[in-house]
Design an enzyme around this catalytic site. Structure first.
Site, PDB file in Angstrom:
ATOM      1  N   ASP A   1      -6.980  -4.830  10.229  1.00  0.00           N
ATOM      2  CA  ASP A   1      -6.153  -3.273   9.991  1.00  0.00           C
ATOM      3  C   ASP A   1      -6.907  -2.143  10.355  1.00  0.00           C
ATOM      4  O   ASP A   1      -7.932  -1.821  10.087  1.00  0.00           O
ATOM      5  CB  ASP A   1      -5.995  -3.054   8.322  1.00  0.00           C
ATOM      6  CG  ASP A   1      -5.293  -1.736   8.188  1.00  0.00           C
ATOM      7  OD1 ASP A   1      -4.538  -1.482   8.954  1.00  0.00           O
ATOM      8  OD2 ASP A   1      -5.383  -1.375   7.068  1.00  0.00           O
TER       9      ASP A   1
ATOM     10  N   HIS B   1     -11.632   1.607   2.709  1.00  0.00           N
ATOM     11  CA  HIS B   1     -11.118   2.212   1.556  1.00  0.00           C
ATOM     12  C   HIS B   1     -12.195   2.410   0.541  1.00  0.00           C
ATOM     13  O   HIS B   1     -11.628   2.870  -0.754  1.00  0.00           O
ATOM     14  CB  HIS B   1     -10.059   1.599   1.082  1.00  0.00           C
ATOM     15  CG  HIS B   1      -9.044   1.620   1.862  1.00  0.00           C
ATOM     16  ND1 HIS B   1      -7.450   1.161   1.482  1.00  0.00           N
ATOM     17  CD2 HIS B   1      -8.783   1.964   3.394  1.00  0.00           C
ATOM     18  CE1 HIS B   1      -6.610   1.354   2.332  1.00  0.00           C
ATOM     19  NE2 HIS B   1      -7.274   1.970   3.585  1.00  0.00           N
TER      20      HIS B   1
ATOM     21  N   ASP C   1     -10.415   3.413  10.515  1.00  0.00           N
ATOM     22  CA  ASP C   1      -9.718   2.399  10.917  1.00  0.00           C
ATOM     23  C   ASP C   1      -9.817   2.260  12.473  1.00  0.00           C
ATOM     24  O   ASP C   1      -9.054   1.947  13.548  1.00  0.00           O
ATOM     25  CB  ASP C   1      -7.901   2.587  10.905  1.00  0.00           C
ATOM     26  CG  ASP C   1      -7.545   2.702   9.436  1.00  0.00           C
ATOM     27  OD1 ASP C   1      -7.620   1.683   8.833  1.00  0.00           O
ATOM     28  OD2 ASP C   1      -7.205   3.711   9.137  1.00  0.00           O
TER      29      ASP C   1
ATOM     30  N   LYS D   1      -7.253   2.445  -2.474  1.00  0.00           N
ATOM     31  CA  LYS D   1      -8.025   3.480  -1.672  1.00  0.00           C
ATOM     32  C   LYS D   1      -8.590   4.403  -2.448  1.00  0.00           C
ATOM     33  O   LYS D   1      -8.073   4.734  -3.357  1.00  0.00           O
ATOM     34  CB  LYS D   1      -6.641   3.804  -0.548  1.00  0.00           C
ATOM     35  CG  LYS D   1      -7.317   4.553   0.608  1.00  0.00           C
ATOM     36  CD  LYS D   1      -5.999   4.928   1.695  1.00  0.00           C
ATOM     37  CE  LYS D   1      -6.447   5.635   2.797  1.00  0.00           C
ATOM     38  NZ  LYS D   1      -5.706   5.694   3.718  1.00  0.00           N
TER      39      LYS D   1
ATOM     40  N   ASP E   1     -12.312   6.770   6.370  1.00  0.00           N
ATOM     41  CA  ASP E   1     -11.407   5.421   6.472  1.00  0.00           C
ATOM     42  C   ASP E   1     -10.852   5.742   8.006  1.00  0.00           C
ATOM     43  O   ASP E   1      -9.439   6.165   8.152  1.00  0.00           O
ATOM     44  CB  ASP E   1     -10.253   5.565   5.178  1.00  0.00           C
ATOM     45  CG  ASP E   1      -9.213   4.571   5.938  1.00  0.00           C
ATOM     46  OD1 ASP E   1      -9.382   3.534   6.316  1.00  0.00           O
ATOM     47  OD2 ASP E   1      -8.110   4.971   5.511  1.00  0.00           O
TER      48      ASP E   1
ATOM     49  N   ASP F   1      -9.660  -3.511   1.625  1.00  0.00           N
ATOM     50  CA  ASP F   1      -9.564  -2.668   2.896  1.00  0.00           C
ATOM     51  C   ASP F   1     -11.186  -2.310   3.169  1.00  0.00           C
ATOM     52  O   ASP F   1     -11.799  -1.425   2.384  1.00  0.00           O
ATOM     53  CB  ASP F   1      -8.657  -1.925   3.202  1.00  0.00           C
ATOM     54  CG  ASP F   1      -8.507  -1.262   4.488  1.00  0.00           C
ATOM     55  OD1 ASP F   1      -9.704  -0.758   4.771  1.00  0.00           O
ATOM     56  OD2 ASP F   1      -7.539  -1.133   4.877  1.00  0.00           O
TER      57      ASP F   1
ATOM     58  N   TRP G   1       0.940  -1.168  -0.026  1.00  0.00           N
ATOM     59  CA  TRP G   1      -0.013   0.060   0.022  1.00  0.00           C
ATOM     60  C   TRP G   1       0.861   1.132   0.066  1.00  0.00           C
ATOM     61  O   TRP G   1       1.803   1.384   0.662  1.00  0.00           O
ATOM     62  CB  TRP G   1      -1.011  -0.008   1.050  1.00  0.00           C
ATOM     63  CG  TRP G   1      -1.628   1.356   1.322  1.00  0.00           C
ATOM     64  CD1 TRP G   1      -2.638   1.692   0.602  1.00  0.00           C
ATOM     65  CD2 TRP G   1      -1.128   2.450   2.106  1.00  0.00           C
ATOM     66  NE1 TRP G   1      -2.809   3.178   0.795  1.00  0.00           N
ATOM     67  CE2 TRP G   1      -1.919   3.605   1.922  1.00  0.00           C
ATOM     68  CE3 TRP G   1      -0.170   2.748   3.214  1.00  0.00           C
ATOM     69  CZ2 TRP G   1      -2.131   4.718   2.495  1.00  0.00           C
ATOM     70  CZ3 TRP G   1      -0.219   3.829   3.699  1.00  0.00           C
ATOM     71  CH2 TRP G   1      -0.922   4.871   3.389  1.00  0.00           C
TER      72      TRP G   1
ATOM     73  N   GLU H   1      -3.099  -2.916  -2.495  1.00  0.00           N
ATOM     74  CA  GLU H   1      -4.161  -2.437  -1.874  1.00  0.00           C
ATOM     75  C   GLU H   1      -4.425  -1.210  -2.212  1.00  0.00           C
ATOM     76  O   GLU H   1      -3.842   0.143  -1.896  1.00  0.00           O
ATOM     77  CB  GLU H   1      -3.800  -2.404  -0.456  1.00  0.00           C
ATOM     78  CG  GLU H   1      -5.050  -1.792   0.363  1.00  0.00           C
ATOM     79  CD  GLU H   1      -4.781  -1.685   1.923  1.00  0.00           C
ATOM     80  OE1 GLU H   1      -3.337  -1.925   2.350  1.00  0.00           O
ATOM     81  OE2 GLU H   1      -5.396  -1.301   2.815  1.00  0.00           O
TER      82      GLU H   1
ATOM     83  N   HIS I   1      -8.593  -6.521   4.168  1.00  0.00           N
ATOM     84  CA  HIS I   1      -8.144  -5.793   5.592  1.00  0.00           C
ATOM     85  C   HIS I   1      -9.483  -5.680   6.306  1.00  0.00           C
ATOM     86  O   HIS I   1     -10.201  -4.612   5.741  1.00  0.00           O
ATOM     87  CB  HIS I   1      -7.434  -4.587   5.190  1.00  0.00           C
ATOM     88  CG  HIS I   1      -5.873  -4.605   5.100  1.00  0.00           C
ATOM     89  ND1 HIS I   1      -4.878  -3.656   4.932  1.00  0.00           N
ATOM     90  CD2 HIS I   1      -5.413  -6.061   5.204  1.00  0.00           C
ATOM     91  CE1 HIS I   1      -3.823  -4.355   4.851  1.00  0.00           C
ATOM     92  NE2 HIS I   1      -3.762  -5.657   4.789  1.00  0.00           N
TER      93      HIS I   1
HETATM   94  C1  RNT Z   1      -3.679   2.457   4.801  1.00  0.00           C
HETATM   95  C2  RNT Z   1      -3.894   0.986   4.345  1.00  0.00           C
HETATM   96  C3  RNT Z   1      -2.660   0.243   5.018  1.00  0.00           C
HETATM   97  C4  RNT Z   1      -2.268   0.620   6.331  1.00  0.00           C
HETATM   98  C5  RNT Z   1      -1.446  -0.200   6.879  1.00  0.00           C
HETATM   99  C6  RNT Z   1      -0.566   0.291   8.004  1.00  0.00           C
HETATM  100  O1  RNT Z   1      -4.706   3.175   4.287  1.00  0.00           O
HETATM  101  O2  RNT Z   1      -4.926   0.532   4.912  1.00  0.00           O
HETATM  102  O3  RNT Z   1      -3.209  -1.187   4.984  1.00  0.00           O
HETATM  103  O4  RNT Z   1      -3.280   0.693   7.061  1.00  0.00           O
HETATM  104  O5  RNT Z   1      -0.128  -0.907   5.818  1.00  0.00           O
HETATM  105 ZN    ZN Z   2      -5.417  -1.683   5.018  1.00  0.00          ZN
END
Ligand code: RNT
Ligand code: ZN
Length: 425
Positions: free
Chosen positions: A332, A268, A302, A234, A300, A265, A191, A232, A292
């Site tokens: 994640d 994302h 997390d 986003k 986003d 993810d 990523w 990955e 993720h």
């Molecule tokens: C970032 C991505 C990625 C990170 C990690 C730390 O938006 O989601 O996966 O969260 O690699």
């Molecule tokens: Zn991620």
């Protein structure tokens, strides 16, 4: 671990649940066996707010933000491993570790990221080997002076681009080392934060550069028994609100063209867009994918994974499609406002709970109703399933796996906080 007696109230509750599910043709014993075979990849970066151990003083970059200042975060690799050990003790089953390149152990010497080698991860490998954890890996293309302008692999500066190409290649070699020496393939997930805060004029050139850089990163081939590549996408990030080079369409096309894994993810995409619906589509064209599992709140963000409809929809898709072998499941999120060990445990146990709920679905009757066009019956059954005695099956899983049943795990985290985390003043 001591042998649990088999005539406790938990066992009686399980027997009743077993009969109840049996009426729908669901074998709860089989569901428990299947669940025991699913390894989640626990993300090391929840343990220290994505800090790592380079000790360069660089702030968290790439638009990543861990908010909160709960005391006791891991400051060294040994502390992080101890915290992970504590989390794994409270999560039923055997699980993997997802490691970032930032977590190299270089013995106090400054080693540039493009010069990282397997030996800088030998302690992680030995620990993983001793504890039966597979390892997944990630190049760290953020929190670094050469990423400070928001660009890495797609940088217009050839020197910077080369640095990150070398870092990503070094990371893949480290991933292959983990896979080879641990005997289970390592998924190395790439990523990058690259993008613009405001409306770009040229959306194409950075993407062409990224495609070409990725081709260089992937030029070295590894045995898929040891190593798998994932990319990955986003939609946007903090500071890259208007344009992200590695968008969904970019990486979907790239992964399909190169037959590598796509990482989906959950945070994302557009706020109402779920990754659940994407799984059956992308697996028509890709050998495997990486998830993720995360929870976006408005953006986003997390957040720690909770037992949401979204999570259940994801695990239902994985189970219904028979994709458990083709879907690598990683977590994640990073929350610095609560006990970090608890954050791991809550997210992992929820993901397993959702997998179990999916494994307990009466697949045959549901499909038969759908095929017969009986959408009334499909909806009625789907809703009735929600109040079946699922908790009794989950409790027995925890009991069988030798981890605390119900909220009892929290007592262990609190004790660990008192004896270990609180001492890290
Ligand atoms: C970032 C991505 C990625 C990170 C990690 C730390 O938006 O989601 O996966 O969260 O690699
Ligand atoms: Zn991620």
């Amino acid at each position: 671990m001591p042998q649990a007696p088999s005539d406790t109230p938990l066992h009686s509750a399980y027997q009743l649940a077993r009969e109840r599910y049996g009426l729908l043709g669901v074998d709860t014993d089989r569901a428990l066996d299947s669940l025991a075979g699913v390894a989640l990849s626990l993300h090391c970066w929840q343990g220290d707010d994505v800090g790592g151990f380079e000790n360069t003083g660089a702030a968290l970059g790439g638009g990543l933000a861990a908010t909160g200042n709960y005391p006791g975060k891991a400051r060294t690799a040994d502390e992080l491993r101890a915290d992970l050990d504590q989390a794994y003790r409270l999560i039923p089953g055997r699980h993997r570790l997802n490691l970032h390149a930032l977590y190299a152990e270089t013995g106090g010497r400054r080693v540039e990221r493009n010069a990282l080698r397997p030996e800088h991860f030998a302690a992680w490998r030995d620990w993983a080997k001793a504890n039966g954890h597979g390892v997944d890996f990630n190049p760290s293309c953020f929190s670094h002076p050469l990423a400070a302008d928001g660009f890495t692999l797609a940088s217009a500066d050839a020197g910077r681009r080369q640095f990150w190409i070398e870092h990503c290649l070094a990371s893949r070699r480290i991933g292959a080392y983990f896979g080879r020496t641990l005997g289970t393939p390592c998924v190395t997930n790439l990523w990058i934060p690259d993008g613009y805060k405001d409306t770009p004029v040229d959306r194409a050139a950075p993407r062409q550069r990224l495609r070409d850089a990725l081709d260089q990163v992937l030029a070295e081939k590894f045995d898929p028994a040891h190593h798998l590549d994932a990319v990955e996408p986003k939609l946007f990030g903090l500071g890259s609100e208007a344009y992200v080079v590695g968008s969904h369409e970019f990486y979907l096309g790239y992964a399909q063209a190169r037959q590598i894994l796509l990482c989906l993810d959950a945070g994302h995409f557009h706020p109402t867009e779920t990754i659940a619906d994407k799984i059956s589509s992308v697996l028509l064209y890709l050998p495997a994918i990486l998830l993720h599992v995360s929870r976006g709140v408005r953006w986003d963000s997390d957040h720690v994974v909770t037992y949401t409809d979204d999570l259940q929809a994801i695990t239902q898709e994985v189970v219904r499609g028979g994709y458990l072998r083709r879907v690598h499941i990683g977590l994640d999120y990073f929350d610095a406002s609560i006990n970090r060990v608890a954050a791991w445990v809550i997210g992992a146990r929820n993901t397993q709970r959702a997998l179990l709920a999916a494994l307990l679905e009466p697949a045959e009757p549901l499909r038969a109703l759908e095929q017969a066009g009986d959408y009334t019956g499909r909806l009625a059954l789907q809703e009735e399933l929600k109040s079946l005695p699922f908790g009794a099956v989950w409790d027995l899983f925890c009991l069988k796996q030798g981890v605390p049943v119900g909220p009892a795990w929290l007592g262990e985290v609190r004790a660990y906080e008192k004896t270990v985390l609180a001492q890290r003043a």
